[in-house]
Design an enzyme around this catalytic site. Structure first.
Site, PDB file in Angstrom:
ATOM      1  N   THR A 215       5.961  14.329  -1.021  1.00  0.00           N
ATOM      2  CA  THR A 215       6.941  14.575   0.056  1.00  0.00           C
ATOM      3  C   THR A 215       7.323  13.214   0.642  1.00  0.00           C
ATOM      4  O   THR A 215       6.992  12.910   1.783  1.00  0.00           O
ATOM      5  CB  THR A 215       6.316  15.482   1.143  1.00  0.00           C
ATOM      6  OG1 THR A 215       5.082  14.878   1.586  1.00  0.00           O
ATOM      7  CG2 THR A 215       6.042  16.879   0.612  1.00  0.00           C
TER       8      THR A 215
ATOM      9  N   GLY B  32      -6.169  -6.267  12.556  1.00  0.00           N
ATOM     10  CA  GLY B  32      -5.844  -7.069  11.384  1.00  0.00           C
ATOM     11  C   GLY B  32      -4.381  -6.927  11.007  1.00  0.00           C
ATOM     12  O   GLY B  32      -3.514  -6.793  11.874  1.00  0.00           O
TER      13      GLY B  32
ATOM     14  N   CYS C  83       0.329   7.161   3.237  1.00  0.00           N
ATOM     15  CA  CYS C  83       0.141   8.240   4.221  1.00  0.00           C
ATOM     16  C   CYS C  83       0.560   7.842   5.627  1.00  0.00           C
ATOM     17  O   CYS C  83       1.546   8.358   6.150  1.00  0.00           O
ATOM     18  CB  CYS C  83      -1.312   8.708   4.183  1.00  0.00           C
ATOM     19  SG  CYS C  83      -1.741   9.474   2.625  1.00  0.00           S
TER      20      CYS C  83
HETATM   21  C1  UDX Z   1      -5.393   8.241   5.313  1.00  0.00           C
HETATM   22  C2  UDX Z   1      -6.320   9.136   6.127  1.00  0.00           C
HETATM   23  O1  UDX Z   1      -7.479   8.408   6.471  1.00  0.00           O
HETATM   24  C3  UDX Z   1      -6.701  10.362   5.325  1.00  0.00           C
HETATM   25  O2  UDX Z   1      -7.482  11.256   6.108  1.00  0.00           O
HETATM   26  C4  UDX Z   1      -5.433  11.100   4.906  1.00  0.00           C
HETATM   27  O3  UDX Z   1      -5.718  12.209   4.144  1.00  0.00           O
HETATM   28  C5  UDX Z   1      -4.536  10.166   4.142  1.00  0.00           C
HETATM   29  O4  UDX Z   1      -4.251   9.014   4.890  1.00  0.00           O
HETATM   30  P1  UDX Z   1      -5.660   6.449   3.396  1.00  0.00           P
HETATM   31  O5  UDX Z   1      -4.192   6.265   3.504  1.00  0.00           O
HETATM   32  O6  UDX Z   1      -6.294   6.540   2.070  1.00  0.00           O
HETATM   33  O7  UDX Z   1      -6.097   7.777   4.215  1.00  0.00           O
HETATM   34  O8  UDX Z   1      -6.293   5.178   4.113  1.00  0.00           O
HETATM   35  P2  UDX Z   1      -7.210   4.858   5.370  1.00  0.00           P
HETATM   36  O9  UDX Z   1      -8.589   4.591   4.912  1.00  0.00           O
HETATM   37  O10 UDX Z   1      -7.013   5.854   6.391  1.00  0.00           O
HETATM   38  O11 UDX Z   1      -6.555   3.466   5.820  1.00  0.00           O
HETATM   39  C6  UDX Z   1      -5.203   3.447   6.155  1.00  0.00           C
HETATM   40  C7  UDX Z   1      -4.755   2.024   6.475  1.00  0.00           C
HETATM   41  O12 UDX Z   1      -5.265   1.620   7.735  1.00  0.00           O
HETATM   42  C8  UDX Z   1      -5.199   0.964   5.462  1.00  0.00           C
HETATM   43  O13 UDX Z   1      -4.125   0.077   5.253  1.00  0.00           O
HETATM   44  C9  UDX Z   1      -6.355   0.259   6.189  1.00  0.00           C
HETATM   45  O14 UDX Z   1      -6.477  -1.095   5.794  1.00  0.00           O
HETATM   46  C10 UDX Z   1      -5.877   0.341   7.638  1.00  0.00           C
HETATM   47  N1  UDX Z   1      -6.961   0.313   8.635  1.00  0.00           N
HETATM   48  C11 UDX Z   1      -7.912   1.298   8.602  1.00  0.00           C
HETATM   49  C12 UDX Z   1      -6.960  -0.677   9.616  1.00  0.00           C
HETATM   50  O15 UDX Z   1      -6.119  -1.565   9.649  1.00  0.00           O
HETATM   51  N2  UDX Z   1      -7.944  -0.652  10.567  1.00  0.00           N
HETATM   52  C13 UDX Z   1      -8.916   0.315  10.594  1.00  0.00           C
HETATM   53  O16 UDX Z   1      -9.770   0.282  11.472  1.00  0.00           O
HETATM   54  C14 UDX Z   1      -8.911   1.324   9.571  1.00  0.00           C
END
Ligand code: UDX
Length: 448
Positions: free
Chosen positions: A86, A271, A278
């Site tokens: 989507t 950061g 997502c």
């Molecule tokens: C996310 C949701 O966590 C998950 O529940 C949903 O189903 C899909 O979207 P994902 O996109 O795989 O999962 O990544 P995630 O681990 O959530 O990290 C997302 C982004 O945030 C990454 O770019 C990560 O580097 C960044 N991030 C994460 C931060 O900058 N700081 C943080 O403290 C945590």
């Protein structure tokens, strides 16, 4: 139970594989015949820890099969999980055309009543529209019940997240659909599976809550959850900006904040900001959904703005540190949008690379898993499997992804290889005092 999965992307393939490993008979369909051919040949088209292992074991057990013929899959399953993409439309709203296409296929191909389960991330009220469309396309004699079952899988830990969910959310309009979904998830809910992640010795056996609500609430739970996590990250990043101005340390500030269980330590890492397929699109879709009902989701617009500013802030740090960027050799450590995935969609690292290339830098990039995908997008950069090769002769190293392997870099050795001992850390992986003690010019987010 006989289950069908339409769409073999991250969500579909992990869902299909895990449900097969949990004991169901699963058929996975995708319009991309080459992806189906890969799967039939025993190859895993995406990098996700443990996924290849369970595709092999479920395949050997005859629990999973693949087809490029959606009709075959539709006729097979008692329940059909829709896991198609989507993607965002130019206005930020979610493009639901792939879901609509599957609805037409289901109405045309089904020969018996079906439970149609939305697993793709969709805006609230999509399920209601899907139910109406199915009855329209089947001229009212389809026997289709729609349910929403949003996933909360994180890339890099998706298989673990599937077998150890915090909660399983189902949105239904009739209780029998909820009962059918409880049956589908019973092996997960009652831990009746051999965990491929912990080889059967799962450290944490908390019982996930099986939450039954309406379709629209379930859909909204997904957008609200993802948007809140993104908001938390942007809050930490806004605090980081303040810390830089006020001489405080964001790591210490967010650590102390997180010790309050009402706040929690997770997703407060300042950061380069969030990327991936997502958070960026889910925030946009949620803002645009809210706008359709007259709600101005200012707080999410601010979170999005703060996130976009990360790249500008980071690039300012790099160009200030280098003075002149043009002609400088810059090593980029990390290209994936986060660690433990090969996914570069909406990766902040690629934005940084694009800016460096535009400024005429000689870019030498490395990443444990995402090199091939990045090469296709930026053929002009140089790529290295070995980070020390990327650092050789570099005037600066910029850290873009929080891979463990970069946390273990021997900077004493790297410093001897580099043309200048200069590190700009976009993920706050290192201790400023340690790096400075090694003779590095070092900068990061929210710490000076
Ligand atoms: C996310 C949701 O966590 C998950 O529940 C949903 O189903 C899909 O979207 P994902 O996109 O795989 O999962 O990544 P995630 O681990 O959530 O990290 C997302 C982004 O945030 C990454 O770019 C990560 O580097 C960044 N991030 C994460 C931060 O900058 N700081 C943080 O403290 C945590």
């Amino acid at each position: 139970m006989r289950l069908s999965v339409i769409g073999c992307g991250y969500v579909g393939l992990v869902t299909g594989a895990c449900l097969a490993e949990a004991g169901h008979d699963v058929i996975c369909a995708d319009i991309d015949a080459s992806r189906i051919a890969q799967l039939k040949a025993g190859q895993t088209p995406i990098y996700e820890q443990h996924l290849d292992k369970i595709l092999v074991s479920a395949g050997k057990a005859g629990k999973i099969s693949y087809t490029a013929d959606a009709g075959e899959a539709i006729r097979f399953g008692d329940a059909i999980f829709i896991c198609v993409g989507t993607p965002p439309r130019p206005d930020g709203s979610a493009d639901l055309s792939a879901i609509d296409h599957v609805a037409q296929q289901i109405a045309a191909e089904a020969r018996s009543p079906k439970l149609v389960v939305e697993k793709s991330t969709v805006p609230a009220r999509t399920g209601i529209e899907l139910q109406r469309a199915l009855s329209g396309y089947s001229r009212g004699n389809g026997g289709f019940r729609v349910a929403s079952n949003p996933e909360f899988l994180r890339e890099g830990t998706a298989v673990e997240d599937f077998f150890h969910p915090d909660r399983i959310v189902v949105g239904v309009e009739d209780p029998t659909a909820a009962e059918q979904l409880r049956e589908i998830y019973r092996p997960i809910l009652e831990h009746q599976f051999t965990c491929p992640v912990h080889n059967g010795k799962c450290p944490d056996t908390h019982k996930a809550e099986f939450l039954v609500t309406t379709i629209s609430s379930a859909e909204l739970i997904k957008h609200a959850s993802n948007s809140f996590l993104a908001l938390k990250i942007s809050y930490a990043n806004a605090v980081a900006d303040l810390c830089e101005k006020l001489g405080a340390n964001v790591e210490e500030v967010t650590h102390a904040m997180g010790l309050d269980p009402r706040i929690g330590t997770q997703f407060l890492k300042a950061g380069l900001g969030f990327g991936g397929f997502c958070f960026p699109k889910d925030i946009q879709a949620f803002i645009s959904l809210a706008a359709t009902v007259g709600v101005d989701f200012e707080i999410l617009k601010a979170a999005e703005r703060v996130n976009k500013q990360r790249i500008d802030r980071f690039f300012d740090k790099v160009s200030k540190a280098l003075w002149v960027v043009k002609g400088k050799r810059v090593a980029i450590l990390g290209l994936a949008f986060k660690a433990n995935t090969d996914d570069i969609r909406f990766a902040p690292a690629l934005e940084v690379m694009k800016r460096l290339l535009e400024e005429g830098a000689d870019v030498h990039a490395c990443d444990p898993k995402a090199l091939e995908k990045a090469k296709r997008q930026f053929p002009h950069a140089h790529y290295h499997d070995d980070p020390y090769k990327a650092l050789e002769g570099a005037h600066a190293a910029v850290i873009c992804t929080e891979w463990d392997v970069y946390k273990k870099i021997d900077w004493d050795r790297a410093g001897k290889l580099m043309a200048r001992k200069l590190v700009v850390d976009g993920r706050n992986l290192y201790q400023p005092e340690k790096m400075k003690a090694l003779g590095f010019e070092y900068s990061s987010f929210g710490r000076e």
